[in-house]
Design an enzyme around this catalytic site. Structure first.
Site, PDB file in Angstrom:
ATOM      1  N   HIS A 153      -6.621   4.077   5.836  1.00 32.24           N
ATOM      2  CA  HIS A 153      -7.793   3.957   6.700  1.00 32.24           C
ATOM      3  C   HIS A 153      -7.285   3.780   8.127  1.00 32.24           C
ATOM      4  O   HIS A 153      -6.410   2.935   8.384  1.00 32.24           O
ATOM      5  CB  HIS A 153      -8.610   2.719   6.331  1.00 32.24           C
ATOM      6  CG  HIS A 153      -9.446   2.869   5.109  1.00 32.24           C
ATOM      7  ND1 HIS A 153      -8.947   3.274   3.904  1.00 32.24           N
ATOM      8  CD2 HIS A 153     -10.783   2.659   4.914  1.00 32.24           C
ATOM      9  CE1 HIS A 153      -9.942   3.302   3.020  1.00 32.24           C
ATOM     10  NE2 HIS A 153     -11.060   2.940   3.604  1.00 32.24           N
ATOM     11  N   GLU A 163     -11.519   3.862  11.964  1.00 30.55           N
ATOM     12  CA  GLU A 163     -12.893   3.556  11.519  1.00 30.55           C
ATOM     13  C   GLU A 163     -13.473   2.627  12.590  1.00 30.55           C
ATOM     14  O   GLU A 163     -14.346   3.021  13.349  1.00 30.55           O
ATOM     15  CB  GLU A 163     -12.869   2.886  10.141  1.00 30.55           C
ATOM     16  CG  GLU A 163     -14.241   2.461   9.623  1.00 30.55           C
ATOM     17  CD  GLU A 163     -14.185   1.669   8.299  1.00 30.55           C
ATOM     18  OE1 GLU A 163     -13.098   1.183   7.930  1.00 30.55           O
ATOM     19  OE2 GLU A 163     -15.252   1.528   7.660  1.00 30.55           O
ATOM     20  N   ASP A 214     -17.528   6.257   0.337  1.00 30.29           N
ATOM     21  CA  ASP A 214     -16.894   4.981   0.698  1.00 30.29           C
ATOM     22  C   ASP A 214     -17.256   3.862  -0.297  1.00 30.29           C
ATOM     23  O   ASP A 214     -16.497   3.626  -1.238  1.00 30.29           O
ATOM     24  CB  ASP A 214     -17.256   4.595   2.138  1.00 30.29           C
ATOM     25  CG  ASP A 214     -16.236   3.687   2.794  1.00 30.29           C
ATOM     26  OD1 ASP A 214     -15.182   3.429   2.194  1.00 30.29           O
ATOM     27  OD2 ASP A 214     -16.487   3.239   3.938  1.00 30.29           O
TER      28      ASP A 214
HETATM   29  N1  ADE Z   1     -12.721  -1.533   1.679  1.00 36.18           N
HETATM   30  C1  ADE Z   1     -13.829  -1.064   1.108  1.00 36.18           C
HETATM   31  N2  ADE Z   1     -14.503  -0.298   1.978  1.00 36.18           N
HETATM   32  C2  ADE Z   1     -13.794  -0.286   3.130  1.00 36.18           C
HETATM   33  C3  ADE Z   1     -13.951   0.332   4.392  1.00 36.18           C
HETATM   34  N3  ADE Z   1     -14.999   1.100   4.686  1.00 36.18           N
HETATM   35  N4  ADE Z   1     -13.026   0.097   5.342  1.00 36.18           N
HETATM   36  C4  ADE Z   1     -11.977  -0.680   5.065  1.00 36.18           C
HETATM   37  N5  ADE Z   1     -11.780  -1.278   3.903  1.00 36.18           N
HETATM   38  C5  ADE Z   1     -12.669  -1.080   2.935  1.00 36.18           C
HETATM   39 ZN    ZN Z   2     -13.054   3.119   2.827  1.00 39.76          ZN
END
Ligand code: ADE
Ligand code: ZN
Length: 345
Positions: free
Chosen positions: A204, A207, A285
């Protein structure tokens, strides 16, 4: 195939019917409130909500951390192998209904091992569900182990150690949880070790965190896909690189709106990412928390963004196959299936 000839009013049916792969689903985020309550009762775990409705009402998030606090509380009802099996089977049934032909599932072992649940219990339940989904629903799948980035790299190494006896049951590793203040480079050594072991690498990045985290996920961790990555649009040089190298972004539109990355769906940058030539994909997600599974994500996005039509729908489904960690023959078979689905419209 003349994609531009498909009328706009046929778009919702097309989005639902087209075959697709899901590459960004946290299996713990598929735990619906009804199942949380059923498992709490089955396991004698108490949860601080009076009812399913009260729990659902708490799903008003202001940022990633406000969600994660509830997400980890929800996962506390998972204790036994059959709990992990039941959770994953419920997801696979929903995925099959949305014409998902392949899913790469994230799981967070540390969320469970910290509570005394063994790694073996977690992976046994998830593996059995994956085999059952293939046999009974025709959905193929793979598991990706995520390290929690709010914990230390040492803890990630310990988790990797626990996972190695089950090396053949997961295809790769990822990095999730609280992004801000926990840059990818914090996990440089453990990702290097995973790379040596031949594991596929994702993380990730971008975000909530800045474009710099996407650069370091690529250059320090050497990941093959970026999960989310939407903040790349703030850095034109980064967009250029992602497009040139066809680094996939696993974008999660409903998640981005629920966690206030964008004020509403109309502000989402999915169209801009596709226009820039990026290998963007649509994913759910944490569907139980963010208002829907795969098709709900496609429908909400295309409804709010008039620039998205049949051409982009086709591209997104094709991207999801291109970005998946399966062999080229399987990708080609899914692309044929995709062409057939579009030919019917
Ligand atoms: N764990 C579960 N969903 C997540 C997300 N959107 N961003 C980071 N960690 C996560
Ligand atoms: Zn995620």
């Amino acid at each position: 195939m003349n994609l531009d000839a498909i009328p706009r009013d046929r778009l919702p049916a097309l989005l639902c019917a087209m075959p697709k792969a899901e590459l960004h689903i946290h299996i713990e985020g598929s735990l619906e409130p009804e199942l949380i309550f059923a498992l709490a009762q089955r396991n004698g775990v108490s949860i601080p909500y009076a009812s399913v409705d009260a729990l659902r009402e708490a799903y008003a998030f202001t940022d990633l951390q406000s969600f994660l606090d509830i997400y980890y509380a929800g996962a506390s009802v998972l204790l036994k192998e059959e709990d992990f099996f039941d959770m994953a089977m419920a997801y696979f049934r929903r995925a099959a209904a949305d014409h998902v032909v392949h899913a790469e599932l994230f799981f967070d072992p540390q969320t469970h091992t910290e509570r005394g649940v063994s790694f073996e219990t977690v992976i046994d339940g998830l593996t059995r569900a994956g085999e059952t989904a293939q046999r009974e629903l025709g959905v193929s799948s793979a598991l990706i182990l995520c390290f929690l980035r709010h914990l230390s790299e040492e803890a990630a190494f310990e988790t990797l150690e626990q996972a190695l006896p089950f090396r053949d049951r997961f295809i790769g590793v990822g990095l999730d949880s609280s992004e801000r203040g926990h840059p990818p480079e914090k996990f440089a050594r453990v990702f290097a070790k995973c790379r040596e072991l031949g594991l596929r690498l994702v993380a990730h990045a971008g975000e909530e965190g800045p474009p710099a985290y996407i650069w370091s996920a690529l250059d320090v961790l050497k990941v093959e896909r970026i999960d989310h990555g939407v903040r790349c649009v703030e850095d034109p040089a980064l967009v250029k690189r992602l497009a040139a190298e066809r680094v996939p972004l696993t974008v999660c539109p409903l998640s981005n709106v629920k966690l206030c990355v964008y004020p509403d769906m109309a502000a989402h940058q999915l169209g801009a990412l596709l226009d820039a030539g990026l290998c963007a994909t649509v994913n759910s997600d944490d569907p139980a928390y963010f208002g829907g599974y795969m098709n709900a994500n496609f429908l909400a996005t295309f409804d709010a963004l008039p620039a998205l039509g049949a051409r982009q729908a086709y591209q997104l489904a094709k991207n999801s196959f291109e970005a998946s960690f399966v062999d080229e023959a399987l990708k080609a078979a899914w692309e044929q299936k995709l062409d057939k689905a579009f030919a019917a419209f």
